[in-house]
Design an enzyme around this catalytic site. Structure first.
Site, PDB file in Angstrom:
ATOM      1  N   THR A 126     -38.931 -33.121 -75.323  1.00 14.19           N
ATOM      2  CA  THR A 126     -40.365 -33.341 -75.587  1.00 14.19           C
ATOM      3  C   THR A 126     -40.541 -34.759 -76.122  1.00 14.19           C
ATOM      4  OG1 THR A 126     -40.652 -31.013 -76.057  1.00 14.19           O
ATOM      5  CG2 THR A 126     -42.330 -32.496 -76.929  1.00 14.19           C
ATOM      6  N   GLU A 154     -40.308 -28.494 -71.008  1.00 10.96           N
ATOM      7  CA  GLU A 154     -39.892 -27.075 -70.998  1.00 10.96           C
ATOM      8  C   GLU A 154     -40.902 -26.236 -71.759  1.00 10.96           C
ATOM      9  OE1 GLU A 154     -38.690 -25.273 -73.728  1.00 10.96           O
ATOM     10  OE2 GLU A 154     -38.730 -26.886 -75.216  1.00 10.96           O
ATOM     11  N   PHE A 155     -41.050 -24.978 -71.301  1.00  6.77           N
ATOM     12  CA  PHE A 155     -41.980 -24.055 -71.962  1.00  6.77           C
ATOM     13  C   PHE A 155     -41.241 -22.777 -72.361  1.00  6.77           C
ATOM     14  CE2 PHE A 155     -44.470 -26.631 -68.924  1.00  6.77           C
ATOM     15  CZ  PHE A 155     -45.279 -27.299 -69.830  1.00  6.77           C
ATOM     16  N   LYS A 210     -47.161 -30.920 -72.440  1.00  8.32           N
ATOM     17  CA  LYS A 210     -46.261 -30.213 -73.346  1.00  8.32           C
ATOM     18  C   LYS A 210     -46.872 -30.099 -74.753  1.00  8.32           C
ATOM     19  CE  LYS A 210     -42.695 -28.605 -75.418  1.00  8.32           C
ATOM     20  NZ  LYS A 210     -42.079 -27.329 -75.183  1.00  8.32           N
ATOM     21  N   LEU A 256     -52.708 -14.340 -80.156  1.00  9.85           N
ATOM     22  CA  LEU A 256     -53.835 -14.118 -81.063  1.00  9.85           C
ATOM     23  C   LEU A 256     -53.411 -13.238 -82.224  1.00  9.85           C
ATOM     24  CD1 LEU A 256     -56.817 -13.433 -78.577  1.00  9.85           C
ATOM     25  CD2 LEU A 256     -56.308 -15.539 -79.804  1.00  9.85           C
ATOM     26  N   ALA A 258     -52.472 -12.462 -85.774  1.00 12.89           N
ATOM     27  CA  ALA A 258     -52.541 -13.097 -87.091  1.00 12.89           C
ATOM     28  C   ALA A 258     -51.293 -12.753 -87.890  1.00 12.89           C
ATOM     29  CB  ALA A 258     -53.781 -12.602 -87.824  1.00 12.89           C
ATOM     30  N   GLY A 259     -50.979 -13.563 -88.868  1.00 15.05           N
ATOM     31  CA  GLY A 259     -49.802 -13.303 -89.687  1.00 15.05           C
ATOM     32  C   GLY A 259     -49.754 -14.263 -90.850  1.00 15.05           C
ATOM     33  N   CYS A 266     -40.693 -25.814 -82.831  1.00 14.69           N
ATOM     34  CA  CYS A 266     -41.570 -26.457 -81.844  1.00 14.69           C
ATOM     35  C   CYS A 266     -43.008 -26.644 -82.301  1.00 14.69           C
ATOM     36  CB  CYS A 266     -41.541 -25.650 -80.556  1.00 14.69           C
ATOM     37  SG  CYS A 266     -39.892 -25.381 -79.963  1.00 14.69           S
ATOM     38  N   LYS A 327     -39.236 -15.882 -86.223  1.00 18.85           N
ATOM     39  CA  LYS A 327     -39.791 -14.770 -85.447  1.00 18.85           C
ATOM     40  C   LYS A 327     -38.617 -13.848 -85.111  1.00 18.85           C
ATOM     41  CE  LYS A 327     -39.383 -16.720 -80.821  1.00 18.85           C
ATOM     42  NZ  LYS A 327     -40.042 -17.020 -79.568  1.00 18.85           N
TER      43      LYS A 327
HETATM   44  C1  UGA Z   1     -42.903 -22.170 -78.472  1.00 23.64           C
HETATM   45  C2  UGA Z   1     -43.751 -21.955 -77.200  1.00 23.64           C
HETATM   46  O1  UGA Z   1     -44.240 -20.600 -77.175  1.00 23.64           O
HETATM   47  C3  UGA Z   1     -42.922 -22.228 -75.948  1.00 23.64           C
HETATM   48  O2  UGA Z   1     -43.749 -22.115 -74.786  1.00 23.64           O
HETATM   49  C4  UGA Z   1     -42.364 -23.657 -76.024  1.00 23.64           C
HETATM   50  O3  UGA Z   1     -41.546 -23.964 -74.902  1.00 23.64           O
HETATM   51  C5  UGA Z   1     -41.516 -23.780 -77.293  1.00 23.64           C
HETATM   52  O4  UGA Z   1     -42.339 -23.495 -78.436  1.00 23.64           O
HETATM   53  C6  UGA Z   1     -40.979 -25.199 -77.335  1.00 23.64           C
HETATM   54  O5  UGA Z   1     -41.790 -26.124 -77.453  1.00 23.64           O
HETATM   55  O6  UGA Z   1     -39.788 -25.388 -77.145  1.00 23.64           O
HETATM   56  P1  UGA Z   1     -41.076 -20.712 -79.809  1.00 23.64           P
HETATM   57  O7  UGA Z   1     -41.209 -21.740 -80.875  1.00 23.64           O
HETATM   58  O8  UGA Z   1     -39.734 -20.286 -79.358  1.00 23.64           O
HETATM   59  O9  UGA Z   1     -41.858 -21.182 -78.471  1.00 23.64           O
HETATM   60  O10 UGA Z   1     -41.773 -19.401 -80.358  1.00 23.64           O
HETATM   61  P2  UGA Z   1     -43.152 -18.626 -80.149  1.00 23.64           P
HETATM   62  O11 UGA Z   1     -42.878 -17.307 -79.567  1.00 23.64           O
HETATM   63  O12 UGA Z   1     -44.153 -19.461 -79.479  1.00 23.64           O
HETATM   64  O13 UGA Z   1     -43.583 -18.411 -81.677  1.00 23.64           O
HETATM   65  C7  UGA Z   1     -43.835 -19.512 -82.551  1.00 23.64           C
HETATM   66  C8  UGA Z   1     -44.402 -19.033 -83.866  1.00 23.64           C
HETATM   67  O14 UGA Z   1     -45.729 -18.517 -83.686  1.00 23.64           O
HETATM   68  C9  UGA Z   1     -43.602 -17.902 -84.530  1.00 23.64           C
HETATM   69  O15 UGA Z   1     -43.494 -18.146 -85.898  1.00 23.64           O
HETATM   70  C10 UGA Z   1     -44.426 -16.657 -84.268  1.00 23.64           C
HETATM   71  O16 UGA Z   1     -44.266 -15.671 -85.240  1.00 23.64           O
HETATM   72  C11 UGA Z   1     -45.835 -17.234 -84.303  1.00 23.64           C
HETATM   73  N1  UGA Z   1     -46.825 -16.446 -83.550  1.00 23.64           N
HETATM   74  C12 UGA Z   1     -46.731 -16.296 -82.210  1.00 23.64           C
HETATM   75  C13 UGA Z   1     -47.896 -15.876 -84.239  1.00 23.64           C
HETATM   76  O17 UGA Z   1     -48.014 -16.008 -85.476  1.00 23.64           O
HETATM   77  N2  UGA Z   1     -48.836 -15.174 -83.526  1.00 23.64           N
HETATM   78  C14 UGA Z   1     -48.749 -15.007 -82.178  1.00 23.64           C
HETATM   79  O18 UGA Z   1     -49.673 -14.353 -81.593  1.00 23.64           O
HETATM   80  C15 UGA Z   1     -47.666 -15.572 -81.514  1.00 23.64           C
END
Ligand code: UGA
Length: 450
Positions: A126, A154-155, A210, A256, A258-259, A266, A327
């Site tokens: 990135t 990357e995603f 990105k 969406l 909440a937490g 990332c 997570k």
């Molecule tokens: C995130 C993006 O989702 C990926 O698409 C991206 O490629 C990646 O960053 C990156 O840039 O490399 P990641 O950090 O692995 O992926 O994790 P996520 O699943 O996106 O969760 C990130 C944080 O958001 C976690 O702390 C999770 O608990 C929180 N989250 C996620 C929420 O609080 N609410 C949600 O509805 C979803």
């Protein structure tokens, strides 16, 4: 095709392994001696579901190899991925030193090649807008070889990275050369299911896509987290609101939840970087600042709620923390809400006992003796004044809550991820505080007077 991936960290290893699994011959370059030894022994140095098995299968078949030698790895490659880290500097700007060093090494390796040699360099890391263009100019000045540069952000999500790679929503390729676009299309052919999912655009658009994607996802979370304040004040339920708005196709249901605040390597890094990218364009982004401020406040609000609702002074109280990873399904604790919450509780004089299914060793490096480390969530809760659930590991939802309530000093749970079942909490006699949802307040049953 012959592919080289420079950097066998999280992104590089997933990329290399998955490319090998769809038929390419992949050489991974890793400079860290310890990591290279692990890889060469056929072991996966990171925890990512499905990666170890896939890596071992293709390593054993010779489809995937590892080396520390950039020069030999680049020699026959048709495509070279740069997948080294671009971590944040203390001021939030992007540290480009690893990428610059990797670019320079690849360049030196290519310098010997003549104009009959053709290679496509892909920046997977990135990077701020303008980086790919700079690399292209630099390489053109240094080598006669026919070099193309493309951006391919990357995603991947930790915990589902293999699946995300092999079944992508979209593949974004930034560049200027139709020839390079064709090479990338050929590389990804086995996983491009719909032609519209393979998107080509200029370098800067791909680079900003990105950051925009991560900032948009983080914004959705911060928005919902801000709504929890209103829900708690007016007696609304954020889960009902999530369903109510997520069913509108223009909004959609994803991200969406909440937490007690988002974390990971990332979202925090990329949102902070976007703030600096905006500043570099002489623009102060109010929106991006707000995403970060709401996230910081939400972690603090969760810790303060524990202190406020505890029913006894926090000084000397025992709080069991369930979940340390940012997570579920990962051992990664980077920017995890657990770090801020535990620090705040300790600073206020609490005794913290912590449990996680994967991330305990990583968190020990931060809190060492300051925290009591527990092998299972039930014994962490025994005798505690409250449980604070911070990571949404599904295993926490099916625990023997009646037994846990009986062994706690006060049956009190703060659910930072809204993942426990309200009815079970009520039936098992818990005082229960989720985020932005109605709480269950029984009269506190302190077994031991303070
Ligand atoms: C995130 C993006 O989702 C990926 O698409 C991206 O490629 C990646 O960053 C990156 O840039 O490399 P990641 O950090 O692995 O992926 O994790 P996520 O699943 O996106 O969760 C990130 C944080 O958001 C976690 O702390 C999770 O608990 C929180 N989250 C996620 C929420 O609080 N609410 C949600 O509805 C979803």
């Amino acid at each position: 095709m012959d592919v080289t991936v420079i950097g066998c960290g999280y992104v590089g290893l997933v990329t290399g392994t998955c490319l090998a699994s769809i038929g390419h011959t992949v050489r991974g370059v890793e400079k860290d001696v310890k990591k290279l030894r692990t890889l060469s022994d056929g072991h996966c140095p990171i925890f990512e579901p499905g990666l170890q098995e896939l890596m071992q299968e293709h390593y054993a078949a010779g489809q995937l190899q590892f080396t520390e030698n950039v020069r030999s790895a680049v020699r026959d490659a048709e495509v070279v991925f740069l997948a080294v880290g671009t971590p944040p500097k203390p001021d939030g700007t992007v540290d480009m030193s690893y990428l610059e060093a990797a670019g320079k090494e690849v360049c030196d390796a290519l310098a010997e090649n003549g104009d009959d040699y053709m290679v496509t360099i892909v920046i997977k890391s990135t990077v701020p807008a303008g980086t790919n263009r700079k690399l292209y100019k630099f390489l053109k000045e240094q080598t006669k070889a026919h070099v193309q540069v493309v951006s391919n952000p990357e995603f991947l999500r930790e915990g589902s990275a293999v699946q995300d790679f092999l079944s992508p929503d979209r593949i974004v390729i930034g560049g200027e050369s139709p020839e390079a676009f064709r090479i990338m299309r050929r590389l990804y052919d086995p996983i491009v299911k719909r032609e519209e999912a393979f998107m080509t655009m200029n370098w800067e658009s791909a680079e900003l896509t990105k950051y925009a994607a991560n900032a948009m996802l983080a914004a959705r979370i911060s928005f919902m987290n801000e709504m929890t304040v209103l829900c708690e004040h007016y007696g609304a339920d954020i889960e009902e609101i999530r369903k109510g708005i997520g069913s509108d196709f223009r909004i959609g249901p994803a991200f969406l939840r909440a937490g007690c605040g988002y974390g990971g390597s990332c979202f925090p890094k990329d949102v902070a970087a976007l703030e600096h990218i905006s500043k570099a364009a002489n623009y102060e982004s109010l929106f991006v600042n707000a995403i970060q401020t709401v996230n910081k406040n939400q972690k603090r609000r969760f810790a303060d709620k524990i202190i406020e609702k505890l029913g006894r002074p926090i000084q000397g109280a025992t709080i069991a923390v369930w979940g340390l990873a940012f997570k579920a399904d990962t051992d990664d604790i980077r920017e995890s809400a657990a770090i801020d919450v535990i620090r705040h509780l300790i600073d206020k004089g609490a005794h913290v006992r912590a449990h996680d299914f994967k991330a305990m060793e990583n968190m020990k490096a931060i809190f060492k003796e300051e925290v009591e480390w527990c092998h299972d969530p039930v014994s962490a809760a025994a005798g505690a004044d409250a449980v604070a659930l911070i990571t949404d590991w599904p295993q926490y939802t099916t625990l023997p809550f009646r037994k846990i309530a009986a062994t706690m000093n006060t049956p009190l749970i703060f659910d930072g991820r809204n993942c426990l079942h309200r009815d079970i909490m009520r039936e098992t006699g818990f005082q229960y505080y989720p985020m932005g949802r109605p709480c269950i307040e029984n009269s506190l049953r302190l077994k031991h007077k303070v």
